[in-house]
Scaffold this motif. Structure first.
Motif, PDB file in Angstrom:
ATOM      1  N   ASP A 138       0.814  -1.266   0.079  1.00 35.80           N
ATOM      2  CA  ASP A 138      -0.175   0.062  -0.064  1.00 35.80           C
ATOM      3  C   ASP A 138       0.790   1.266   0.029  1.00 35.80           C
ATOM      4  O   ASP A 138       0.285   2.364  -0.052  1.00 35.80           O
ATOM      5  CB  ASP A 138      -0.900   0.026   1.184  1.00 35.80           C
ATOM      6  N   LEU A 139       2.162   1.106   0.270  1.00 37.43           N
ATOM      7  CA  LEU A 139       3.096   2.259   0.290  1.00 37.43           C
ATOM      8  C   LEU A 139       3.399   2.715  -1.240  1.00 37.43           C
ATOM      9  O   LEU A 139       3.380   1.982  -2.092  1.00 37.43           O
ATOM     10  CB  LEU A 139       4.138   1.860   0.872  1.00 37.43           C
ATOM     11  N   PRO A 140       3.810   4.050  -1.462  1.00 33.20           N
ATOM     12  CA  PRO A 140       4.219   4.522  -2.811  1.00 33.20           C
ATOM     13  C   PRO A 140       5.708   3.749  -3.310  1.00 33.20           C
ATOM     14  O   PRO A 140       6.585   3.640  -2.596  1.00 33.20           O
ATOM     15  CB  PRO A 140       4.525   6.108  -2.377  1.00 33.20           C
ATOM     16  N   ASP A 141       5.375   3.456  -4.628  1.00 35.59           N
ATOM     17  CA  ASP A 141       6.765   2.831  -5.379  1.00 35.59           C
ATOM     18  C   ASP A 141       7.914   3.508  -5.050  1.00 35.59           C
ATOM     19  O   ASP A 141       9.020   2.959  -4.648  1.00 35.59           O
ATOM     20  CB  ASP A 141       6.354   2.830  -6.713  1.00 35.59           C
ATOM     21  N   PRO A 142       7.993   5.067  -5.132  1.00 35.89           N
ATOM     22  CA  PRO A 142       9.422   5.424  -4.804  1.00 35.89           C
ATOM     23  C   PRO A 142      10.007   5.402  -3.406  1.00 35.89           C
ATOM     24  O   PRO A 142      11.207   5.229  -3.508  1.00 35.89           O
ATOM     25  CB  PRO A 142       9.205   6.988  -5.139  1.00 35.89           C
ATOM     26  N   GLU A 143       8.994   5.263  -2.470  1.00 31.22           N
ATOM     27  CA  GLU A 143       9.556   4.995  -1.032  1.00 31.22           C
ATOM     28  C   GLU A 143      10.139   3.546  -0.948  1.00 31.22           C
ATOM     29  O   GLU A 143      11.272   3.479  -0.696  1.00 31.22           O
ATOM     30  CB  GLU A 143       8.590   4.956  -0.108  1.00 31.22           C
ATOM     31  N   ILE A 144       9.481   2.520  -1.409  1.00 29.06           N
ATOM     32  CA  ILE A 144       9.942   1.206  -1.610  1.00 29.06           C
ATOM     33  C   ILE A 144      11.147   1.014  -2.215  1.00 29.06           C
ATOM     34  O   ILE A 144      12.214   0.416  -1.699  1.00 29.06           O
ATOM     35  CB  ILE A 144       8.993   0.278  -1.906  1.00 29.06           C
ATOM     36  N   LEU A 145      11.408   1.520  -3.375  1.00 28.76           N
ATOM     37  CA  LEU A 145      12.499   1.553  -4.084  1.00 28.76           C
ATOM     38  C   LEU A 145      13.950   2.221  -3.585  1.00 28.76           C
ATOM     39  O   LEU A 145      14.798   1.714  -3.551  1.00 28.76           O
ATOM     40  CB  LEU A 145      12.329   2.321  -5.471  1.00 28.76           C
ATOM     41  N   GLY A 146      13.621   3.261  -2.827  1.00 25.28           N
ATOM     42  CA  GLY A 146      14.622   3.958  -2.118  1.00 25.28           C
ATOM     43  C   GLY A 146      15.337   3.210  -0.903  1.00 25.28           C
ATOM     44  O   GLY A 146      16.240   3.094  -0.839  1.00 25.28           O
ATOM     45  N   TRP A 147      14.115   2.617  -0.364  1.00 22.32           N
ATOM     46  CA  TRP A 147      14.846   1.814   0.821  1.00 22.32           C
ATOM     47  C   TRP A 147      15.458   0.754   0.366  1.00 22.32           C
ATOM     48  O   TRP A 147      16.687   0.241   0.772  1.00 22.32           O
ATOM     49  CB  TRP A 147      13.435   1.263   1.331  1.00 22.32           C
ATOM     50  N   ILE A 148      15.005   0.137  -0.565  1.00 20.31           N
ATOM     51  CA  ILE A 148      15.750  -1.418  -1.333  1.00 20.31           C
ATOM     52  C   ILE A 148      17.178  -0.676  -1.826  1.00 20.31           C
ATOM     53  O   ILE A 148      18.235  -1.697  -1.734  1.00 20.31           O
ATOM     54  CB  ILE A 148      14.863  -1.958  -2.343  1.00 20.31           C
ATOM     55  N   THR A 149      17.422   0.244  -2.492  1.00 20.44           N
ATOM     56  CA  THR A 149      18.299   0.834  -3.099  1.00 20.44           C
ATOM     57  C   THR A 149      19.416   1.401  -2.024  1.00 20.44           C
ATOM     58  O   THR A 149      20.594   1.450  -2.302  1.00 20.44           O
ATOM     59  CB  THR A 149      18.354   1.693  -4.050  1.00 20.44           C
ATOM     60  N   GLY A 150      18.900   1.656  -0.774  1.00 20.29           N
ATOM     61  CA  GLY A 150      19.806   2.383   0.096  1.00 20.29           C
ATOM     62  C   GLY A 150      19.586   3.844  -0.076  1.00 20.29           C
ATOM     63  O   GLY A 150      20.409   4.728   0.602  1.00 20.29           O
ATOM     64  N   GLU A 151      18.799   4.466  -1.216  1.00 23.15           N
ATOM     65  CA  GLU A 151      18.889   6.043  -1.346  1.00 23.15           C
ATOM     66  C   GLU A 151      18.042   6.531  -0.161  1.00 23.15           C
ATOM     67  O   GLU A 151      18.527   7.722   0.226  1.00 23.15           O
ATOM     68  CB  GLU A 151      18.209   6.131  -2.742  1.00 23.15           C
ATOM     69  N   PHE A 152      17.210   6.106   0.379  1.00 22.38           N
ATOM     70  CA  PHE A 152      16.478   6.473   1.557  1.00 22.38           C
ATOM     71  C   PHE A 152      16.736   5.756   2.802  1.00 22.38           C
ATOM     72  O   PHE A 152      16.648   4.336   2.655  1.00 22.38           O
ATOM     73  CB  PHE A 152      14.977   6.600   1.189  1.00 22.38           C
ATOM     74  N   THR A 153      16.690   6.278   4.049  1.00 24.78           N
ATOM     75  CA  THR A 153      16.691   5.428   5.341  1.00 24.78           C
ATOM     76  C   THR A 153      15.313   4.961   5.324  1.00 24.78           C
ATOM     77  O   THR A 153      14.217   5.711   5.253  1.00 24.78           O
ATOM     78  CB  THR A 153      17.219   6.377   6.275  1.00 24.78           C
ATOM     79  N   VAL A 154      15.283   3.805   5.890  1.00 31.99           N
ATOM     80  CA  VAL A 154      13.977   3.431   6.306  1.00 31.99           C
ATOM     81  C   VAL A 154      13.314   3.940   7.461  1.00 31.99           C
ATOM     82  O   VAL A 154      14.006   4.160   8.548  1.00 31.99           O
ATOM     83  CB  VAL A 154      13.840   1.873   6.488  1.00 31.99           C
ATOM     84  N   PRO A 155      12.339   4.630   7.435  1.00 32.35           N
ATOM     85  CA  PRO A 155      11.675   5.263   8.709  1.00 32.35           C
ATOM     86  C   PRO A 155      11.384   4.489   9.789  1.00 32.35           C
ATOM     87  O   PRO A 155      10.991   3.283   9.523  1.00 32.35           O
ATOM     88  CB  PRO A 155      10.258   6.123   8.252  1.00 32.35           C
ATOM     89  N   PRO A 156      11.556   4.914  11.282  1.00 33.85           N
ATOM     90  CA  PRO A 156      11.232   3.804  12.229  1.00 33.85           C
ATOM     91  C   PRO A 156       9.906   3.055  12.051  1.00 33.85           C
ATOM     92  O   PRO A 156      10.213   1.975  12.524  1.00 33.85           O
ATOM     93  CB  PRO A 156      11.345   4.802  13.251  1.00 33.85           C
ATOM     94  N   GLU A 157       8.940   3.876  11.820  1.00 33.82           N
ATOM     95  CA  GLU A 157       7.894   2.820  11.835  1.00 33.82           C
ATOM     96  C   GLU A 157       7.532   1.979  10.815  1.00 33.82           C
ATOM     97  O   GLU A 157       6.737   0.987  10.678  1.00 33.82           O
ATOM     98  CB  GLU A 157       6.461   4.028  11.639  1.00 33.82           C
ATOM     99  N   HIS A 158       8.399   1.926   9.879  1.00 32.91           N
ATOM    100  CA  HIS A 158       8.469   0.803   8.912  1.00 32.91           C
ATOM    101  C   HIS A 158       9.880  -0.169   9.006  1.00 32.91           C
ATOM    102  O   HIS A 158      10.007  -0.994   8.158  1.00 32.91           O
ATOM    103  CB  HIS A 158       8.634   1.217   7.310  1.00 32.91           C
ATOM    104  N   ASP A 159      10.925   0.325   9.834  1.00 33.37           N
ATOM    105  CA  ASP A 159      11.980  -0.539  10.063  1.00 33.37           C
ATOM    106  C   ASP A 159      11.598  -1.772  11.024  1.00 33.37           C
ATOM    107  O   ASP A 159      12.042  -1.992  11.967  1.00 33.37           O
ATOM    108  CB  ASP A 159      12.966   0.340  10.632  1.00 33.37           C
ATOM    109  N   THR A 160      11.238  -2.772  10.442  1.00 34.13           N
ATOM    110  CA  THR A 160      10.659  -3.934  10.628  1.00 34.13           C
ATOM    111  C   THR A 160      11.585  -5.364  10.345  1.00 34.13           C
ATOM    112  O   THR A 160      12.411  -5.059   9.544  1.00 34.13           O
ATOM    113  CB  THR A 160       9.397  -4.264  10.390  1.00 34.13           C
TER     114      THR A 160
END
Length: 88
Positions: free
Chosen positions: A55-77
């Protein structure tokens, strides 16, 4: 016939379909490959986590997987860390 096994099987097939048909081709490939390799063996907890992730936006997920974005605490599972590790 029927019952919870059929419902579970349909749920898992739907998750795989959703993972492969999101919109951003890069994310389709990343999540689709992960789904094909992982969904059949996922616990109920991880199935629910995957449904929420989809249900999350594609750019967020892509950024987390590539390491471009830090996973926010609420999603860091543990589940999200497993997804990221799958692609590294």
């Amino acid at each position: 016939m029927g019952g919870s096994d059929d419902t579970d099987s349909v749920r898992r097939r739907k998750l795989k379909f959703r993972a492969w048909h999101r919109g951003m081709r890069e994310v389709d490939l990343l999540l689709g490959r992960f789904a094909n390799a992982s969904v059949d063996g996922m616990s109920e907890e991880h199935l629910a986590a995957f449904e929420a992730l989809l249900d999350l936006p594609d750019p967020e997920i892509l950024g987390w997987i590539t390491g471009e974005f830090t996973v926010p605490p609420e999603h860091d599972t543990a589940f999200v860390r497993q997804l990221i590790a799958f692609h590294r």
